[in-house]
Design an enzyme around this catalytic site. Sequence first.
Site, PDB file in Angstrom:
ATOM      1  N   CYS A   4       0.823  -1.210   0.000  1.00  0.00           N
ATOM      2  CA  CYS A   4       0.000   0.000   0.000  1.00  0.00           C
ATOM      3  C   CYS A   4       0.863   1.268   0.000  1.00  0.00           C
ATOM      4  CB  CYS A   4      -0.999  -0.032   1.153  1.00  0.00           C
ATOM      5  SG  CYS A   4      -2.367   1.131   0.917  1.00  0.00           S
ATOM      6  N   HIS A  54      -3.896  -4.766  -0.198  1.00  0.00           N
ATOM      7  CA  HIS A  54      -3.493  -5.345   1.086  1.00  0.00           C
ATOM      8  C   HIS A  54      -3.589  -6.868   1.010  1.00  0.00           C
ATOM      9  CE1 HIS A  54      -3.029  -1.774   3.602  1.00  0.00           C
ATOM     10  NE2 HIS A  54      -3.943  -1.237   2.825  1.00  0.00           N
ATOM     11  N   GLU A 103      -2.722  -8.961   3.155  1.00  0.00           N
ATOM     12  CA  GLU A 103      -3.121  -9.482   4.468  1.00  0.00           C
ATOM     13  C   GLU A 103      -4.617  -9.368   4.701  1.00  0.00           C
ATOM     14  OE1 GLU A 103      -1.797  -6.593   3.881  1.00  0.00           O
ATOM     15  OE2 GLU A 103      -2.437  -5.079   5.339  1.00  0.00           O
TER      16      GLU A 103
END
Lengths: 188, 255
Positions: free
Chosen positions: A77, A169, A171
């Site tokens: 990001c 992202h 994650e």
Amino acid sequence: MKIVIIDYGSGNVQSVQFSLQRLGYTASLSANKNEIKSADRVIFPGVGHAQMAMNNLEKNDLVELIANLSQPVLGICLGMQLMCNQTEEGDVKGLGIFDAKVKKFQDLKVPQIGWNTLSSSSDKYHNNYVYMIHSFYAEICEQTQASCTYGLNYSAVLQKDNFMAFQFHPEKSSRYGAKLINEFITQK
Amino acid sequence: MVCKRIIPCLDIKDGRCVKGTNFVDLKDAGDPIALAKFYSDNGADELVFLDITATEQGRDTLYDLVYEVAKVIDIPFTVGGGISNPRVVEELLKRGADKVSVNSSAFKNPSLITELSKNFGAQCIVVAIDAKLIDDQWMVHLVGGKQATQTTLYDWALKAQNLGAGELLFTSMNNDGTKNGFANDALLHLNSILNIPVIASGGAGSMTHFVEAFTKGKTDAALAASVFHFNEIDIAQLKNFLQEHNINIRPIYND
């Protein structure tokens, strides 16, 4: 395997750490230069404002260090945006790893929030869904491995030598994101 | 293009998930961590946790819950409920929350939005507005809908955006709990005046209601609670239904 997540006060470090835990890895958080240098894998996250993040990097004396790392590095990001030449957000000079400028989305709802699809010549990325949340984007450049469309095409994945970066992202991108993180960690 | 989002909402009290109808009459709808994991694994695009405890003691319980939720899910989540200062936001984000939502506290102290946005980035600041249609005017209500104001939804939404909100969560009090569909006219107007994403809340009762929120209301995301918690609508089926109606969504995994 020593994994270090750079903790410089501008990151979503907890979520990244948890995602590695779910994959069975232990990662430490650090802003210590020796810790980062001696890691096998380095993750460079980032959320918030580019100016503030860059100030935090400078405060920790990490600008030169990150740009000169030789082990696999993954930017996420804002981390990815800071690895570019320059960003319009606060008119900040970046680390210059990727040859792209970072610009603000115009005439669209910003931030872009939500899941979007990747386009790439590589099956590793093409047509997979990832979670994006950002107001600034990196232009398409020579190091673009996958792009995404929000009004225009922009870089979703950048790669150069040992440096790799995602605008999205991983994650927070469900099973596919976890797979990408795992591939980054297990790469030869 | 970016996909439309389906967002289950978990109302939390003392660490447990509850959901009221028209904001009263609370029922226990399960363990929030188990529910969060279930939704994350079964096609939800995001989650929202609204803490209705809002006591100091409850705050610590919420911090623990956020940490435990972030451990097990791999989709983004927002935490709201009684948040009135940056310190609390910092604690929530540190434990793995992606966004926070502010409601009454931001209305009473609008500079809070700017302060949070500057410190943490607009992308993680959701302004939640509860509004009720009174004499053809959508009026903002505070404290879980209990306190009326003289401000219209549209005025406050625009102001919140200009102060630095990254997203708007609009709950129609007229529709909430009715299962008669979302407030699509108000959503459409919000989407025409704002240039931040809008989440629709209140009124989901059938899969068609979601289609209408995206087509008639042009909303970016739709949130619901009880229809998901009591398994009246299955997210996988909902997503197939939305795809059949040409709504751009993230398909669920088949593996």
